[in-house]
Write a protein that holds these residues in place. Structure first.
Motif, mmCIF file in Angstrom:
data_model
loop_
_atom_site.group_PDB
_atom_site.id
_atom_site.type_symbol
_atom_site.label_atom_id
_atom_site.label_comp_id
_atom_site.label_asym_id
_atom_site.label_seq_id
_atom_site.Cartn_x
_atom_site.Cartn_y
_atom_site.Cartn_z
ATOM 1 N N ARG A 15 0.813 -1.210 0.000
ATOM 2 C CA ARG A 15 0.000 0.000 0.000
ATOM 3 C C ARG A 15 0.846 1.260 0.000
ATOM 4 N N GLN A 58 -6.550 -7.192 0.437
ATOM 5 C CA GLN A 58 -7.639 -6.911 1.363
ATOM 6 C C GLN A 58 -8.097 -8.184 2.075
ATOM 7 N N LEU A 82 -6.077 3.044 -7.374
ATOM 8 C CA LEU A 82 -6.223 3.646 -6.049
ATOM 9 C C LEU A 82 -7.580 4.313 -5.905
ATOM 10 N N TRP A 113 -9.311 2.810 -2.802
ATOM 11 C CA TRP A 113 -9.186 3.641 -1.605
ATOM 12 C C TRP A 113 -10.095 4.863 -1.566
ATOM 13 N N ASN A 128 -11.498 5.633 1.990
ATOM 14 C CA ASN A 128 -10.509 6.406 2.735
ATOM 15 C C ASN A 128 -9.938 7.505 1.850
ATOM 16 N N PHE A 165 -6.309 8.808 2.692
ATOM 17 C CA PHE A 165 -5.241 7.906 2.264
ATOM 18 C C PHE A 165 -5.113 7.916 0.746
ATOM 19 N N TYR A 166 -6.221 8.076 0.051
ATOM 20 C CA TYR A 166 -6.190 8.171 -1.409
ATOM 21 C C TYR A 166 -5.367 9.375 -1.848
ATOM 22 N N SER A 210 -1.793 8.740 -1.242
ATOM 23 C CA SER A 210 -1.271 7.762 -2.189
ATOM 24 C C SER A 210 -0.961 8.391 -3.540
#
Length: 336
Positions: free
Chosen positions: A155, A200, A237, A241, A245, A248-249, A252
């Motif tokens: 990740r 996941q 992503l 994500w 989230n 976090f995306y 990223s």
């Protein structure tokens, strides 16, 4: 025009028994490399193997190579890209284990027996990752990529805390029942998207075995596609994500830019080492396009250090130093 060859000894495995592992090779116009890939599968011993080649209607003689390979199950017809070809091969596969070998990659002797043995001894393992080396067309080693995987580093892949390469990664076929097939909308990061979705639900397992030799050449998809790979990762992503989230995306996306910039710096140095001055400048500019403040990029300083050492020591002494350091690192890694 589509060609189809489905029946061979590989369909059932030796002695009429089903194969233990199915190797899927998507390809297109791969006449210069496919024989080596097929032979690397053919020379594996101690395991029942089914080799499936899914060709995208090549017109360069690839089909002739396949016709000369009675131990290979194959089809040749138009497809929607490498991911679509792999999914076709997956639908054909009869082994309970799956490997994905590109037409310009090769398995090392004993690799598949080691993989099958690991799965047999670890019934809880669903994804197994082995060591890989990248070589140039002359067979010279360019990079040694040890099996090193984890959900966390997957990740945060831009920090290079893991190595997962689909030619050296193997799976139980049932994993696709859980997470679905390879996403055919992606053409450069479909393997990363698969790993991200798989992570996941499943853990990764590493084996201390050099499984695969990856050929790096000018026509290779990886050599041409860092920007396309980064764009595909951004799409993946967003799918995985962004809905669950968004913070976090966003984080990223910065990581993807870092990864793309670092990759272009590596390509810039390789071009410099090979005397391709214009390519050196072009790749450096691409790195700056992804990360304009290059001095704030951690990879910038190792890049400058390598360039400085090469210019100071000369190509011959620099190569010897690099090979010695790589050998010591491998021994340390094995000991750990």
């Amino acid at each position: 025009m589509a060609f189809n060859h489905m029946e061979s000894d590989a369909a059932t495995g030796s002695g009429g028994q089903p194969p233990e592992i199915s190797i899927i090779t998507p390809c297109y116009n791969a006449v210069h490399h496919l024989r080596d890939a097929i032979e690397s599968v053919r020379r594996q011993e101690g395991v029942r193997i089914e080799h499936i080649v899914v060709d995208a209607a090549s017109n360069d003689g690839t089909v002739d190579v396949l016709r000369e390979s009675p131990d290979v199950r194959w089809i040749s017809e138009p497809d929607q890209g490498q991911a679509d070809a792999f999914n076709k091969g997956l639908a054909m596969a009869r082994g309970h284990l799956i490997g994905w070998l590109n037409a310009d990659d090769m398995y090392e002797p004993g690799a598949l027996a080691a993989v099958v043995r690991f799965f047999r001894e670890h019934p809880d393992a669903f994804l197994v990752n082995g060591h890989l080396i990248r070589v140039d067309p002359a067979g010279k080693q360019l990079e040694y990529l040890p099996a090193k995987s984890s959900r966390f580093w997957l990740r945060h892949f831009w920090f290079r805390g893991y190595w997962l390469n689909h030619p050296s990664t193997f799976y139980r076929k049932t994993i696709f029942d859980e997470i679905g097939p390879i996403d055919i909308r992606l053409h450069y990061a479909m393997d990363y998207d698969f790993y991200l979705r798989a992570a996941q639900r499943f853990e990764f397992h590493d084996i201390d075995f050099l499984t695969t030799r990856m050929l790096v050449h000018a026509d290779a998809k990886t050599s041409q596609g860092w920007d396309n790979f980064a764009a595909d990762v951004q799409r993946s992503l967003a799918k995985v994500w962004k809905p669950r989230n968004p913070l976090f995306y966003a984080y990223s996306l910065l990581g993807v830019r870092m990864y793309a910039a670092k990759s272009h710096l590596v390509e810039s140095f390789i071009a410099l080492r090979e005397g391709r001055r214009s390519d050196t400048v072009r790749e450096f500019k691409r790195a700056a396009a992804w990360w304009p403040a290059l001095p704030l990029l951690p990879a910038f300083y190792p890049f400058c250090g390598r360039v400085g050492l090469r210019l100071m020591l000369g190509e011959s002494r620099y190569s010897r130093l690099r090979q010695a350091a790589s050998g010591r690192w491998r021994e340390k890694n094995k000991a750990g």
